[in-house]
Structures are given as C-alpha cells and as structure tokens.
Design a protein around this motif. Structure first.
Motif, PDB file in Angstrom:
ATOM      1  N   SER A 215     -12.691 -22.175 -38.174  1.00 32.90           N
ATOM      2  CA  SER A 215     -12.410 -23.005 -36.562  1.00 32.90           C
ATOM      3  C   SER A 215     -11.458 -23.778 -37.140  1.00 32.90           C
ATOM      4  O   SER A 215     -11.073 -24.397 -38.582  1.00 32.90           O
ATOM      5  CB  SER A 215     -13.020 -23.452 -36.257  1.00 32.90           C
ATOM      6  N   PHE A 216     -10.488 -24.528 -36.263  1.00 29.39           N
ATOM      7  CA  PHE A 216     -10.103 -26.292 -36.610  1.00 29.39           C
ATOM      8  C   PHE A 216     -10.792 -27.089 -37.498  1.00 29.39           C
ATOM      9  O   PHE A 216     -12.463 -27.433 -36.549  1.00 29.39           O
ATOM     10  CB  PHE A 216      -8.578 -26.729 -35.324  1.00 29.39           C
ATOM     11  N   GLY A 217     -10.888 -27.836 -38.439  1.00 32.67           N
ATOM     12  CA  GLY A 217     -12.089 -28.257 -38.962  1.00 32.67           C
ATOM     13  C   GLY A 217     -12.550 -27.200 -39.743  1.00 32.67           C
ATOM     14  O   GLY A 217     -14.202 -28.824 -40.664  1.00 32.67           O
ATOM     15  N   GLN A 218     -12.939 -26.175 -39.986  1.00 31.57           N
ATOM     16  CA  GLN A 218     -14.004 -25.231 -40.683  1.00 31.57           C
ATOM     17  C   GLN A 218     -13.097 -25.624 -42.037  1.00 31.57           C
ATOM     18  O   GLN A 218     -11.940 -25.334 -42.172  1.00 31.57           O
ATOM     19  CB  GLN A 218     -14.291 -24.632 -40.073  1.00 31.57           C
TER      20      GLN A 218
ATOM     21  N   ASP B 287     -16.663 -30.580 -32.776  1.00 31.85           N
ATOM     22  CA  ASP B 287     -17.655 -30.126 -31.453  1.00 31.85           C
ATOM     23  C   ASP B 287     -18.739 -28.780 -31.748  1.00 31.85           C
ATOM     24  O   ASP B 287     -19.559 -29.207 -30.488  1.00 31.85           O
ATOM     25  CB  ASP B 287     -16.464 -30.173 -31.323  1.00 31.85           C
TER      26      ASP B 287
ATOM     27  N   TYR C  12     -12.815 -27.799 -31.952  1.00 34.03           N
ATOM     28  CA  TYR C  12     -13.228 -28.327 -33.554  1.00 34.03           C
ATOM     29  C   TYR C  12     -14.323 -27.862 -33.711  1.00 34.03           C
ATOM     30  O   TYR C  12     -15.332 -27.758 -33.330  1.00 34.03           O
ATOM     31  CB  TYR C  12     -12.567 -29.199 -33.569  1.00 34.03           C
TER      32      TYR C  12
END
Length: 246
Positions: A163-166, A48, A45
């Motif tokens: 990315s995931f969460g971006q 992270d 994520y």
C-alpha cells in the motif's frame, strides 16, 4: 520490430520489467493514469489501514468490489509472449509492478516473477505472515462487515499487496537488483517509469552496460537513455517478436 528481434536474439540474459500497461490489455483498470482508479477515489495509506477500523473495512470493501475486474482478466498476447521467452530460457526474470498474478497465470514459474508491489489474489497476516485465501474472507466479510483478523495471532489481515506508505519488500527488491545487474538486455514494458524506487531498475541496467528497450503506449521520462523505444500496443509488439501463435 526488426531491431527488437535482433536485440532479443543477441542477448544472453534478458530481464523484463512490466507495469500496468501490459495488464490493461487484459481489461484490468490502471491505477495512476488519467481516468484510473486513484483519480476516482483516494488510495488508503498503510498507516490509516493500521490505525483505523473504518479504513480497514473500507479497504476490504474496495478489494471485493474490484475483484470482478480481476477475476475476468486472462493473460493476453503480451503475457504469453513473455512466458514463451521465459520458457525458452531467454528471459531470466520478470520484475513486475503489477499485482494481478497474470504472469504466473500465463505459465511463468513463481521463481522467475519478482512482484515489487505484491499480489492481490491472496492475503496475509501483517504480524505472523500466515497466508489466507480470499473466498473465505469474502464470505465472512459479507456476513459481518468486519475486516478479517488472523485466526492464529489476532493480527490484521491484508491483501498481499504493498500500500501507499508501506515499506517495499526487501527480499524482492534485492532479487530485482541482482537480476538487473546480471542482465544484458532490459525490456521495460507498459510502465510510465515514474514510480520509484521501481523505476530505478531500468536506469541501473543501462548504467551497468545492458541494452535498454522501452515498449509503452506513451513516451516516458527515460526514453532519452533507451537504445530502442516502441510506442505501440504491447501484445501486438511482443507477439510477433516471440513468434507467438494465438
């Protein structure tokens, strides 16, 4: 096939929307499908990546490990068919969820490709947005094992992907929204149409009066609102429609 040819012939402005399915035919592995990359290792994520040196190193390790698959991939009949239709002025834009640059490699101009999830063939500083080519980054990573930092501002350097969460890229989302509203034929190709907000564009096109065609190996949740659904290989479907000789 005849109905698809007729829809393309009658359209004045076509938007193509592509997902992983068009690139799996070039040998690029899918991320989300059963047996795909994310079923074998959990995605990293964005938060992270930002907060952890270890996660940044792991992200770059994965990136360079996967590059072999991307480096070997070449545009296939599906990509080339869309490039031909774009060159003929039939397709105004290709909105893509893919990060592999294969639409550009097939000859589609950059300004006609809208990359919703970015591009994995180069990197950018997350702070000053300076662009970095990958080979020097790979050499430095193999030598030091450390994730790259921007030489200009010291910021974190990351592949130019989402990315995931971006957050989704605002400019690209706005361009995709505008292109969708202006089209009279929207062709969704090789996408499960499950990942939002990207999957909202076929719905927007349909609600705005455009014809909606879905070409995908498997059924999708939006099949019921489509004017035409073709469950078949993409290259085999689009090649003859674009009268592509390969």
């Amino acid at each position: 096939m005849n109905e698809l040819k007729r829809a393309i012939a009658e359209a004045h402005r076509i938007v193509a929307f592509t997902g992983a399915g068009i690139s799996t035919e070039s040998g690029i592995p899918d991320f989300r499908s059963p047996g795909g990359i994310w079923t074998k290792m959990a995605p990293i994520y964005f938060d992270d990546f930002i907060s952890s040196d270890e996660m940044r190193r792991e992200a770059w390790r994965r990136k360079f490990a996967m590059d072999e698959s991307f480096a070997k991939a070449m545009p296939n009949k599906g990509h080339m068919a869309l490039a031909k239709l774009a060159d003929e002025g039939r397709i105004s834009h290709i909105i893509t969820q893919n990060i592999d640059n294969l639409h550009q490699d097939s000859g589609v101009p950059d300004d006609k490709v809208i990359e919703l999830h970015g591009n994995t063939t180069y990197a950018r500083c997350l702070d000053c947005r300076e662009r970095y080519e990958l080979e020097p980054l790979r050499a430095a990573f193999e030598e030091t094992g450390e994730a790259p930092l921007c030489v200009s501002c010291g910021g974190y350097v990351k592949t130019a992907t989402i990315s995931f969460g971006q957050a989704m890229p605002e400019a690209e989302m706005e361009r995709a929204h505008e292109a969708t509203l202006l089209c009279d034929l929207f062709i969704a190709i090789g996408s499960s149409l499950q990942v939002y907000p990207a999957a909202g564009f076929p719905i927007l096109a349909k609600r705005n009066g455009a014809r909606l065609v879905i070409i995908n190996r498997d059924p999708t949740e939006l099949d019921e609102i489509a004017d035409l659904v073709i469950n078949d290989e993409i290259g085999a479907t689009l090649g003859p429609v674009a009268m592509l000789n390969m």
